[in-house]
Design a protein around this motif. Structure first.
Motif, PDB file in Angstrom:
ATOM      1  N   ILE A 179     -10.960  -7.132   4.435  1.00  0.00           N
ATOM      2  CA  ILE A 179      -9.902  -7.592   5.041  1.00  0.00           C
ATOM      3  C   ILE A 179      -8.679  -7.414   4.317  1.00  0.00           C
ATOM      4  CG2 ILE A 179      -8.626  -9.426   6.383  1.00  0.00           C
ATOM      5  CD1 ILE A 179     -11.263 -10.678   6.986  1.00  0.00           C
ATOM      6  N   PHE A 180      -7.820  -6.341   4.834  1.00  0.00           N
ATOM      7  CA  PHE A 180      -6.714  -5.933   3.862  1.00  0.00           C
ATOM      8  C   PHE A 180      -5.299  -6.726   4.286  1.00  0.00           C
ATOM      9  CE2 PHE A 180      -3.474  -3.040   3.304  1.00  0.00           C
ATOM     10  CZ  PHE A 180      -3.353  -2.835   2.118  1.00  0.00           C
ATOM     11  N   ILE A 219       0.826  -1.193  -0.049  1.00  0.00           N
ATOM     12  CA  ILE A 219      -0.179   0.042  -0.094  1.00  0.00           C
ATOM     13  C   ILE A 219       0.932   1.279   0.026  1.00  0.00           C
ATOM     14  CG2 ILE A 219      -0.004   0.398   2.414  1.00  0.00           C
ATOM     15  CD1 ILE A 219      -2.884   0.710  -0.153  1.00  0.00           C
ATOM     16  N   THR A 220       2.150   0.968   0.342  1.00  0.00           N
ATOM     17  CA  THR A 220       3.236   2.258   0.599  1.00  0.00           C
ATOM     18  C   THR A 220       3.678   2.432  -0.975  1.00  0.00           C
ATOM     19  OG1 THR A 220       3.918   1.953   2.622  1.00  0.00           O
ATOM     20  CG2 THR A 220       5.682   2.035   0.679  1.00  0.00           C
ATOM     21  N   PRO A 254      -2.774   2.944  -3.453  1.00  0.00           N
ATOM     22  CA  PRO A 254      -3.686   3.509  -2.754  1.00  0.00           C
ATOM     23  C   PRO A 254      -5.131   3.836  -3.438  1.00  0.00           C
ATOM     24  CG  PRO A 254      -1.864   4.354  -2.025  1.00  0.00           C
ATOM     25  CD  PRO A 254      -1.571   3.474  -2.982  1.00  0.00           C
ATOM     26  N   GLN A 255      -4.810   4.277  -4.717  1.00  0.00           N
ATOM     27  CA  GLN A 255      -5.927   4.605  -5.507  1.00  0.00           C
ATOM     28  C   GLN A 255      -6.846   3.524  -5.754  1.00  0.00           C
ATOM     29  OE1 GLN A 255      -6.010   7.680  -6.910  1.00  0.00           O
ATOM     30  NE2 GLN A 255      -4.024   8.294  -5.881  1.00  0.00           N
ATOM     31  N   PHE A 308      11.361   2.663  -4.477  1.00  0.00           N
ATOM     32  CA  PHE A 308      12.191   3.883  -4.856  1.00  0.00           C
ATOM     33  C   PHE A 308      13.790   3.577  -4.986  1.00  0.00           C
ATOM     34  CE2 PHE A 308      13.989   8.208  -5.046  1.00  0.00           C
ATOM     35  CZ  PHE A 308      13.463   8.642  -6.128  1.00  0.00           C
ATOM     36  N   ASP A 322       3.737  -7.870  -0.340  1.00  0.00           N
ATOM     37  CA  ASP A 322       5.078  -7.780  -0.574  1.00  0.00           C
ATOM     38  C   ASP A 322       5.385  -8.513  -1.721  1.00  0.00           C
ATOM     39  OD1 ASP A 322       5.828  -5.534   0.993  1.00  0.00           O
ATOM     40  OD2 ASP A 322       5.921  -7.074   2.769  1.00  0.00           O
ATOM     41  N   ARG A 350      -8.809   2.457  -2.842  1.00  0.00           N
ATOM     42  CA  ARG A 350      -9.586   3.165  -2.264  1.00  0.00           C
ATOM     43  C   ARG A 350     -11.005   3.023  -3.331  1.00  0.00           C
ATOM     44  NH1 ARG A 350     -11.325   7.989   0.508  1.00  0.00           N
ATOM     45  NH2 ARG A 350     -13.314   7.289   0.343  1.00  0.00           N
ATOM     46  N   ASN A 396      -0.895  -6.485   2.730  1.00  0.00           N
ATOM     47  CA  ASN A 396       0.141  -6.329   2.040  1.00  0.00           C
ATOM     48  C   ASN A 396       0.963  -7.574   1.679  1.00  0.00           C
ATOM     49  OD1 ASN A 396       0.149  -3.412   3.712  1.00  0.00           O
ATOM     50  ND2 ASN A 396       0.121  -3.297   1.748  1.00  0.00           N
ATOM     51  N   GLU A 401     -12.564   0.017  -2.102  1.00  0.00           N
ATOM     52  CA  GLU A 401     -13.351   0.235  -1.054  1.00  0.00           C
ATOM     53  C   GLU A 401     -14.811   0.798  -1.163  1.00  0.00           C
ATOM     54  OE1 GLU A 401     -13.666   2.061   3.509  1.00  0.00           O
ATOM     55  OE2 GLU A 401     -13.988   3.063   1.523  1.00  0.00           O
TER      56      GLU A 401
END
Lengths: 326, 326
Positions: free
Chosen positions: A93-94, A69-70, A75-76, A214, A98, A79, A96, A82
């Motif tokens: 239920i969310f 999510i990072t 995130p878009q 990054f 990786d 969202r 990550n 959701e």
DNA sequence: CCTCTTTGTGTAACCGGTTACATGTATACG
DNA sequence: CGTATACATGTAACCGGTTACACAAAGAGG
């Protein structure tokens, strides 16, 4: 905790009748309904979803699995999912993943243990047993597999577009960044770009990147300018990579877009905020998230689903890391 | 679905014994344990969490409520929470509240209906009945209320820091952006900045902003330069606002940081990627998320909790929208 | 007026686990 | 060797809902 029994007692009826009222099933006399509703109000009764879920063997929960999510692309998507789920009273239920298979399988496992009624997953392993054997609907988001339900964008076309725009704007020594090998959409866009460059007959270079972080993008960018110093156009594997490339170019004193053009992929919110702002291939991530949720809801509610593979078009967003043409 | 009964049958014991084995409670003969474990393996039995949850009246689920995952400040927080929860086998039910009280209450409601054992909430309404009456632990994240468990950063000190650094770097006609009125941390940092400027005796201006969306930030930025054209230092309400201000300044041809200095708040990932990169007051959001999760776990497991109000220090991150001093 | 159908409501089984309690056997100890 | 205690396991109640089924009353149709 207020239970259905309390309501039944207060209303002077059996629990079955209360259940009928709150679920609007079977026959209930108007007067009885009034009494029950009043009791529900007074006690502020909310049925326990766990008890319901146990008997019905299905909950109002959906599992959502995203790589990270990072990473600003997700995130878009999340969202969008959701918002659409919310409209139909489903909860998420969310987790990550990786991009880690084990973590992913563990999550799917606990999703099942919690009686989720559907899963939306942005996985690199859609053809794992865990998915194939699942008895509940799954929608693959940003990934595909055969005719399994999926929502994704046209990566290959995106790659083609990027290369075409790059050529149309005069770059002659293009470098393509190849995203992580195990991430399908990264390879699709890479292939698309390769195709166009092959057709053009111009020489080009390839830089491999190992992840979308990054940090890794930064080293790839350094490597890129080191190895292929004369490059005048870079098709990045996504906007994160493009950002790193842009930074490195500016650090080296290269003029963007005059000496080097850069095109990203995704159009994350960051992209328009950079200076110069990043030209990129846009994926409509919020809409994709919504649509994935929508598709899953249809699958859950068994309405016959017309199209289970939804491909979104991509689009070149012209900003300031590419030159103008007219 | 494989149930405990299937395991019991295969192992030739009662369900009680199976339950004892998988929960490691009570007495079980070593030989029996072997048989049961073997059956569990062969059938790949995973206990249904819903059934468990119903009897125990508690699940392994945690409710996480954030204003908007699309706001770049929150993914880090969310990730911190998730990572820590994952370590203790808790799962997250996740919701976006949009700072909307009703939506928030609805979420809390369904959290309860699903037997969540704790809630982490970044709410503007910590003193609502819904929270006060909750019988499960709640940790307020990025928000505080009395001595309710909370994890937050020192907003006031952050505001002070921003103002001090601004003054130390020679700005004389400072404008402070006041974030949304109903968001506590925004007001704290605002107050901190005001304090220092009052102490300094220098004149200053205030611009109110209504939300943390980039769109609203853009209009505020325009308004700011229109109303207070001579301003030479801007303390933004957060990094999003700062970004908008930076853009508007560059658009107007102002030199940053020579003519205008800008300091943001949060240190979102975007900030270091801007050009010029954004000087800001850093909040350690990932760590804050982790710590909130950690605190909640302690609260859930009843270990006596030393400190239920965890304040994180903030820190000035010097980048390129402020001048150098030595 | 009698039978058939519709309406209205309660009893109890059920979902898949956990655990209190009963019961039986093995071991310890005076 | 008798009794107290530890060990081992099964039976059944329970968690809080949903629903199959039974049964009774009311309305419809001939």
């Amino acid at each position: 905790m207020v239970t259905i029994k309390d309501v039944a007692n207060m209303a002077g009826v059996s629990v079955a009748t209360v259940s009928r009222v709150i679920n609007e099933t079977g026959y209930v006399h108007a007067d009885t309904r009034k009494k029950v509703e009043s009791a529900v109000q007074q006690l502020n009764f909310k049925p326990n979803e766990v008890a319901r879920s146990l008997y019905k063997r299905k909950s109002r929960l959906i599992g959502l699995l995203l790589p990270d999510i990072t990473n600003p692309y997700f995130p878009q998507l999340a969202r969008g999912v959701e918002d659409r789920m919310q409209e139909n009273d489903f909860r998420l239920i969310f987790g990550n993943s990786d991009e880690n298979k084990q973590k992913e399988m563990d999550y799917i496992q606990t999703f099942i243990q919690n009686n989720v009624v559907g899963v939306i997953s942005s996985t690199n392993y859609p053809d794992t047993d865990t998915y194939l054997k699942l008895k509940i609907p799954v929608v693959f988001l940003d990934r595909t597999l055969g005719d399994s339900p999926s929502v994704y964008s046209d990566g290959r076309e995106g790659g083609r577009l990027a290369a075409q725009e790059m050529l149309a704007r005069g770059s002659k020594r293009i470098t393509i960044m190849q995203g992580p090998a195990h991430i399908r959409p990264a390879q699709d866009r890479f292939q698309g770009a390769i195709e166009v460059l092959e057709e053009s007959g111009l020489p080009y270079h390839i830089i491999r990147t190992s992840s979308f972080s990054f940090h890794d993008a930064e080293s790839s960018a350094k490597e890129l300018f080191h190895k292929y110093a004369g490059t005048d156009g870079i098709i990045a594997s996504n906007d994160i990579a493009a950002t790193a490339v842009l930074h490195e170019a500016l650090r080296l004193g290269l003029k963007v877009p005059d000496e080097v053009q850069i095109i990203g992929f995704d159009d994350i919110p960051l992209s328009r905020l950079l200076s110069p702002s990043l030209s990129t291939i846009r994926q409509p991530s919020y809409e994709m998230g919504r649509e994935a949720a929508n598709l899953l809801i249809q699958l859950i509610e068994q309405t016959n689903v017309a199209n289970k593979n939804i491909q979104f078009p991509v689009q070149f967003v012209e900003r300031d890391t590419t030159r103008k043409v007219d």
